[in-house]
Design a protein around this motif. Structure first.
Motif, PDB file in Angstrom:
ATOM      1  N   ILE A   1      13.822  27.943  -0.257  1.00 60.47           N
ATOM      2  CA  ILE A   1      13.863  26.575   0.268  1.00 60.47           C
ATOM      3  C   ILE A   1      14.977  25.762  -0.387  1.00 60.47           C
ATOM      4  O   ILE A   1      15.675  25.007   0.285  1.00 60.47           O
ATOM      5  CB  ILE A   1      12.505  25.869   0.086  1.00 60.47           C
ATOM      6  CG1 ILE A   1      11.445  26.521   0.972  1.00 60.47           C
ATOM      7  CG2 ILE A   1      12.604  24.385   0.377  1.00 60.47           C
ATOM      8  CD1 ILE A   1      11.668  26.358   2.460  1.00 60.47           C
ATOM      9  N   LYS A   2      15.180  25.913  -1.676  1.00 59.44           N
ATOM     10  CA  LYS A   2      16.250  25.153  -2.350  1.00 59.44           C
ATOM     11  C   LYS A   2      17.616  25.503  -1.761  1.00 59.44           C
ATOM     12  O   LYS A   2      18.470  24.634  -1.605  1.00 59.44           O
ATOM     13  CB  LYS A   2      16.218  25.404  -3.855  1.00 59.44           C
ATOM     14  CG  LYS A   2      15.038  24.748  -4.535  1.00 59.44           C
ATOM     15  CD  LYS A   2      15.050  24.994  -6.030  1.00 59.44           C
ATOM     16  CE  LYS A   2      13.807  24.376  -6.655  1.00 59.44           C
ATOM     17  NZ  LYS A   2      13.746  24.586  -8.080  1.00 59.44           N
ATOM     18  N   GLU A   3      17.815  26.759  -1.419  1.00 60.41           N
ATOM     19  CA  GLU A   3      19.076  27.172  -0.797  1.00 60.41           C
ATOM     20  C   GLU A   3      19.175  26.633   0.627  1.00 60.41           C
ATOM     21  O   GLU A   3      20.246  26.223   1.074  1.00 60.41           O
ATOM     22  CB  GLU A   3      19.215  28.692  -0.809  1.00 60.41           C
ATOM     23  CG  GLU A   3      19.408  29.274  -2.194  1.00 60.41           C
ATOM     24  CD  GLU A   3      20.637  28.734  -2.904  1.00 60.41           C
ATOM     25  OE1 GLU A   3      21.715  28.675  -2.287  1.00 60.41           O
ATOM     26  OE2 GLU A   3      20.521  28.360  -4.086  1.00 60.41           O
ATOM     27  N   LEU A   4      18.065  26.637   1.347  1.00 61.36           N
ATOM     28  CA  LEU A   4      18.074  26.119   2.715  1.00 61.36           C
ATOM     29  C   LEU A   4      18.420  24.633   2.743  1.00 61.36           C
ATOM     30  O   LEU A   4      19.067  24.161   3.681  1.00 61.36           O
ATOM     31  CB  LEU A   4      16.730  26.345   3.389  1.00 61.36           C
ATOM     32  CG  LEU A   4      16.364  27.796   3.673  1.00 61.36           C
ATOM     33  CD1 LEU A   4      14.961  27.887   4.259  1.00 61.36           C
ATOM     34  CD2 LEU A   4      17.376  28.441   4.597  1.00 61.36           C
ATOM     35  N   LEU A   5      18.006  23.900   1.732  1.00 62.70           N
ATOM     36  CA  LEU A   5      18.316  22.470   1.680  1.00 62.70           C
ATOM     37  C   LEU A   5      19.814  22.214   1.526  1.00 62.70           C
ATOM     38  O   LEU A   5      20.298  21.137   1.851  1.00 62.70           O
ATOM     39  CB  LEU A   5      17.547  21.787   0.547  1.00 62.70           C
ATOM     40  CG  LEU A   5      16.072  21.531   0.839  1.00 62.70           C
ATOM     41  CD1 LEU A   5      15.341  21.092  -0.423  1.00 62.70           C
ATOM     42  CD2 LEU A   5      15.900  20.511   1.944  1.00 62.70           C
ATOM     43  N   LYS A   6      20.549  23.219   1.058  1.00 63.01           N
ATOM     44  CA  LYS A   6      21.996  23.084   0.897  1.00 63.01           C
ATOM     45  C   LYS A   6      22.756  23.332   2.202  1.00 63.01           C
ATOM     46  O   LYS A   6      23.950  23.085   2.272  1.00 63.01           O
ATOM     47  CB  LYS A   6      22.503  24.050  -0.175  1.00 63.01           C
ATOM     48  CG  LYS A   6      21.978  23.743  -1.561  1.00 63.01           C
ATOM     49  CD  LYS A   6      22.462  24.790  -2.546  1.00 63.01           C
ATOM     50  CE  LYS A   6      21.828  24.588  -3.908  1.00 63.01           C
ATOM     51  NZ  LYS A   6      22.192  25.676  -4.840  1.00 63.01           N
TER      52      LYS A   6
ATOM     53  N   PHE B   1      17.868  13.619   7.096  1.00 59.92           N
ATOM     54  CA  PHE B   1      16.623  14.249   7.549  1.00 59.92           C
ATOM     55  C   PHE B   1      16.912  15.715   7.827  1.00 59.92           C
ATOM     56  O   PHE B   1      17.808  16.045   8.601  1.00 59.92           O
ATOM     57  CB  PHE B   1      16.147  13.544   8.819  1.00 59.92           C
ATOM     58  CG  PHE B   1      14.850  14.059   9.367  1.00 59.92           C
ATOM     59  CD1 PHE B   1      13.657  13.683   8.791  1.00 59.92           C
ATOM     60  CD2 PHE B   1      14.842  14.895  10.466  1.00 59.92           C
ATOM     61  CE1 PHE B   1      12.458  14.144   9.302  1.00 59.92           C
ATOM     62  CE2 PHE B   1      13.650  15.352  10.984  1.00 59.92           C
ATOM     63  CZ  PHE B   1      12.453  14.979  10.402  1.00 59.92           C
ATOM     64  N   LYS B   2      16.171  16.602   7.148  1.00 64.17           N
ATOM     65  CA  LYS B   2      16.346  18.041   7.342  1.00 64.17           C
ATOM     66  C   LYS B   2      14.992  18.668   7.648  1.00 64.17           C
ATOM     67  O   LYS B   2      14.005  18.402   6.963  1.00 64.17           O
ATOM     68  CB  LYS B   2      16.933  18.711   6.100  1.00 64.17           C
ATOM     69  CG  LYS B   2      18.372  18.359   5.853  1.00 64.17           C
ATOM     70  CD  LYS B   2      18.964  19.204   4.753  1.00 64.17           C
ATOM     71  CE  LYS B   2      20.430  18.835   4.581  1.00 64.17           C
ATOM     72  NZ  LYS B   2      21.161  19.863   3.882  1.00 64.17           N
ATOM     73  N   THR B   3      14.990  19.506   8.676  1.00 64.64           N
ATOM     74  CA  THR B   3      13.761  20.206   9.017  1.00 64.64           C
ATOM     75  C   THR B   3      14.051  21.678   9.292  1.00 64.64           C
ATOM     76  O   THR B   3      15.082  22.014   9.889  1.00 64.64           O
ATOM     77  CB  THR B   3      13.045  19.538  10.221  1.00 64.64           C
ATOM     78  OG1 THR B   3      11.828  20.214  10.485  1.00 64.64           O
ATOM     79  CG2 THR B   3      13.905  19.511  11.463  1.00 64.64           C
ATOM     80  N   LEU B   4      13.172  22.521   8.816  1.00 63.50           N
ATOM     81  CA  LEU B   4      13.202  23.936   9.157  1.00 63.50           C
ATOM     82  C   LEU B   4      12.606  24.045  10.554  1.00 63.50           C
ATOM     83  O   LEU B   4      11.551  23.473  10.827  1.00 63.50           O
ATOM     84  CB  LEU B   4      12.372  24.734   8.153  1.00 63.50           C
ATOM     85  CG  LEU B   4      12.162  26.210   8.437  1.00 63.50           C
ATOM     86  CD1 LEU B   4      13.482  26.958   8.430  1.00 63.50           C
ATOM     87  CD2 LEU B   4      11.200  26.806   7.426  1.00 63.50           C
ATOM     88  N   VAL B   5      13.294  24.752  11.444  1.00 65.80           N
ATOM     89  CA  VAL B   5      12.844  24.913  12.823  1.00 65.80           C
ATOM     90  C   VAL B   5      12.530  26.386  13.050  1.00 65.80           C
ATOM     91  O   VAL B   5      13.355  27.258  12.751  1.00 65.80           O
ATOM     92  CB  VAL B   5      13.929  24.456  13.821  1.00 65.80           C
ATOM     93  CG1 VAL B   5      13.412  24.548  15.244  1.00 65.80           C
ATOM     94  CG2 VAL B   5      14.394  23.042  13.503  1.00 65.80           C
TER      95      VAL B   5
END
Length: 107
Positions: free
Chosen positions: A4-9, A92-96
């Motif tokens: 998740i930390k990498e995805l936030l980047k 705003f970031k969301t995993l889809v």
């Protein structure tokens, strides 16, 4: 394996708001990023969709009903249901997650 930390980047590429990073026949995953001034102009999808809010706050309008969403919330949107984000606060970031993979059922 994903972190998740990498995805936030993950940042949008070439002005695109959605960045797909995993695709299988049964599902696809990506990060959708919106800023305060962005308009969410998505159209209903032909696949079921799950949003996991990773960062920020907004309203999601699902078939005419507004709901406040924030980091940690999980939202399900059935296939072919109109939906979009509004009143975005900050980034705003969301995993889809699409199931099956996005555009699989598109005619």
């Amino acid at each position: 394996m994903l972190n998740i930390k990498e995805l936030l980047k993950v940042t949008p590429i070439n002005g695109r708001k959605y960045c797909e990073f995993l695709r299988e026949n049964s599902m696809s995953l990506g990060i959708y990023t919106l800023g305060e001034k962005d308009l969410d102009e998505q159209l209903p999808h032909s696949e079921d969709e799950v949003y996991i809010i990773l960062e920020g706050e907004a309203l999601i309008n699902i078939d005419g009903e507004n709901k406040a969403v924030k980091e940690g919330d999980v939202i399900f949107v059935p296939a072919f249901t109109p939906h979009f984000f509004t009143r975005i606060n900050g980034i705003f970031k969301t995993l889809v997650i699409f199931s099956p993979a996005e555009y699989t059922n598109q005619k």
